[in-house]
Design an enzyme around this catalytic site. Structure first.
Site, mmCIF file in Angstrom:
data_model
loop_
_atom_site.group_PDB
_atom_site.id
_atom_site.type_symbol
_atom_site.label_atom_id
_atom_site.label_comp_id
_atom_site.label_asym_id
_atom_site.label_seq_id
_atom_site.Cartn_x
_atom_site.Cartn_y
_atom_site.Cartn_z
ATOM 1 N N ASP A 77 0.817 -1.216 0.000
ATOM 2 C CA ASP A 77 0.000 0.000 0.000
ATOM 3 C C ASP A 77 0.849 1.264 0.000
ATOM 4 O O ASP A 77 2.051 1.226 0.293
ATOM 5 C CB ASP A 77 -0.940 0.022 1.216
ATOM 6 N N GLU A 144 0.096 -1.116 5.627
ATOM 7 C CA GLU A 144 1.141 -0.721 6.575
ATOM 8 C C GLU A 144 0.894 0.685 7.081
ATOM 9 O O GLU A 144 1.136 0.999 8.239
ATOM 10 C CB GLU A 144 2.521 -0.790 5.894
#
Ligand SMILES: [Zn+2]
Length: 478
Positions: A77, A144
């Site tokens: 991400d 994350e």
């Protein structure tokens, strides 16, 4: 220079491919599928789990069958930030890549080099059968940037490796070997209101112009948080006259040092109030670092309404004064590194209560407990409630591990100079993995990436090439 000419070609080619797939935190399904499809087409064993993490196992090169396996990890991400003038839909639009000399950046948005660099490097290695290396495990995680939920959900029982390169830092020539854990403590202070007495003066008090910054990585700089400064002004003013509070709003994100805080106030004695506020303002100003040069305190007329009772107004001020804020301890092992800190980051009205958020960090687990306890005590004293959410473990420093040595030796051989070993006062997925696999030897490395999490984010192309060479060489010697 043409993007397609950039070296290493495979790294930049994969980076372009993933830049075409929207992949903000929580929206990783498409990029996870792309990674899964790509690596299975290359003939590797891969698993896609329910959190959209992709785990890949690649056989050792000929002659490397007897070496211990090694693992590489990074997150799929990215943070989605765009300039105000930029039209960009992060759910549908590709990231537009632009080259400016050695800097690769995006067109008015975050670039996603954090952590697309890791994704591209892992894919390029998995697509380079000629590179000599031990059995390789690659882990691509999700989310994350917002909750570490991918790494939280990851089942470590599949892992054979006990050494790992995390590729989620931002400076070439250094390896991170310790990070902070943290917890978000939410305190709820009940709102009991009454109309302000008729003869009271009503105005809005605003503290602003403070620099702010990252609540972990910048906390050692001694910048002033707006909510704490605001509470100081109020407390001294409440010593000279009755001051009642309404619409207290400060900070916007728990992981940023707050730059502004304001409230509507009903004041019994405006002259005494203003004298007290200005005297305290001068004291705060004398303590500021130069970053906070634009600090200002303003008083403006406001319209009357309901305010916290006198008792509740005093208690809310006391709560804001008592909640932990700033640096509490420095590392005993790494000079200059903060060990424990907290950030009084946000206050806002929510459902008949003020919600106040403190983000505490420490590389020592028991110190995070300690910060939780301090928040609890402050909340209890004023009749508030609390919850601690999203806690994640830190990663404590280990001196001179074999992987640290491999990194230092390889870097010296390649570049003729010493790399640095250091810790950071911010979170990394390494902390969670270390918690799951305590005997994992880990370091975190990366090429030079500037202005992470902002539309100015850029990657040094030449640094990427050097770090690619370093990673390949480390795998060869691993
Ligand atoms: Zn990252």
């Amino acid at each position: 220079m043409d993007y397609n000419q950039l070296e290493p070609k495979k790294v930049f080619s994969y980076f372009k491919n993933i830049s075409n797939i929207p992949r903000g935190s929580g929206n990783e399904a498409a990029v996870a599928k792309y990674v899964y499809d790509t690596v299975t087409a290359l003939g590797h064993e891969a698993h896609l789990d329910e959190a959209n993490n992709v785990f890949v196992r690649a056989k050792a090169s000929p002659g490397y069958e007897n070496r211990a396996p090694i693992m590489i990890q990074g997150h799929l991400d990215m943070v989605c930030e765009a300039n105000r003038a930029t039209q960009h839909d992060f759910l549908t639009d590709p990231i537009r890549l632009l080259l400016d000399g050695d800097r690769l950046h995006a067109d008015g948005t975050t670039l996603g080099a954090d952590d697309g660099v890791a994704v591209a490097v892992m894919l390029a290695i998995l697509d380079s059968p000629e590179l000599p290396r031990p059995e390789l495990e690659c882990l691509f995680t999700t989310d994350e940037e917002t909750g570490l939920t991918g790494m939280r959900a990851f089942d470590p029982s599949v892992l054979r490796a006990r050494r790992m390169l995390n590729l989620d830092s931002a400076t070439e020539g250094e390896a991170i070997v310790s990070c902070a854990g943290g917890v978000r403590s939410h305190v709820y202070f009940p709102i009991e209101t009454a109309p302000a007495p008729k003869n009271y003066t009503v105005c809005t008090l605003t503290v602003g112009g403070l620099f702010g910054g990252h609540s972990g990585e910048d906390i050692h700089l001694g910048r002033t948080g707006a909510i704490a400064a605001f509470a100081r002004l109020l407390y001294t003013a409440q010593k000279v006259c009755d001051v009642r509070l309404a619409n207290v709003v400060g900070g916007s994100r728990d992981n940023a040092i707050p730059r502004e805080c304001s409230a509507d106030l009903a004041i019994a004695d405006p002259a005494a109030f203003e004298a007290a506020v200005r005297a305290e303002e001068a004291k705060i100003r004398a303590e500021l670092t130069t970053d906070d040069v634009n600090f200002h305190v303003t008083l403006e007329p406001a319209s009357s309404g309901d305010f916290l009772t006198a008792d509740a107004s005093g208690k809310l001020t006391a709560l804001l004064r008592l909640l932990p804020n700033g640096v509490h301890a420095m590392s005993r092992q790494i000079p200059g590194l903060v060990e424990t800190s907290s950030n009084l980051g946000v206050i806002r009205p929510a459902d008949n209560a003020y919600e106040i958020v403190v983000l505490s960090r420490s590389s020592v687990e028991s110190k995070i407990d300690d910060m939780e306890h301090r928040v609890e005590c402050a909340a209890k004293l004023v009749g508030g409630t609390y919850e601690h959410i999203n806690r994640y473990p830190g990663w404590d420093f280990t001196v001179g591990s074999p992987l640290q040595k491999l990194f230092l030796d390889t870097y010296r051989d390649l570049y003729g100079k010493e790399a640095r070993i250091l810790g950071i006062h911010a979170g990394l997925e390494c902390g969670l993995l270390k918690h799951k696999v305590p005997d994992m030897d880990m370091i975190s490395i990366a090429p030079d990436i500037r202005d992470l999490h902002s539309p100015d984010e850029s990657l040094s192309v030449s640094s990427m090439a050097r770090v690619w060479k370093l990673v390949c060489e480390m795998l060869k010697n691993a």
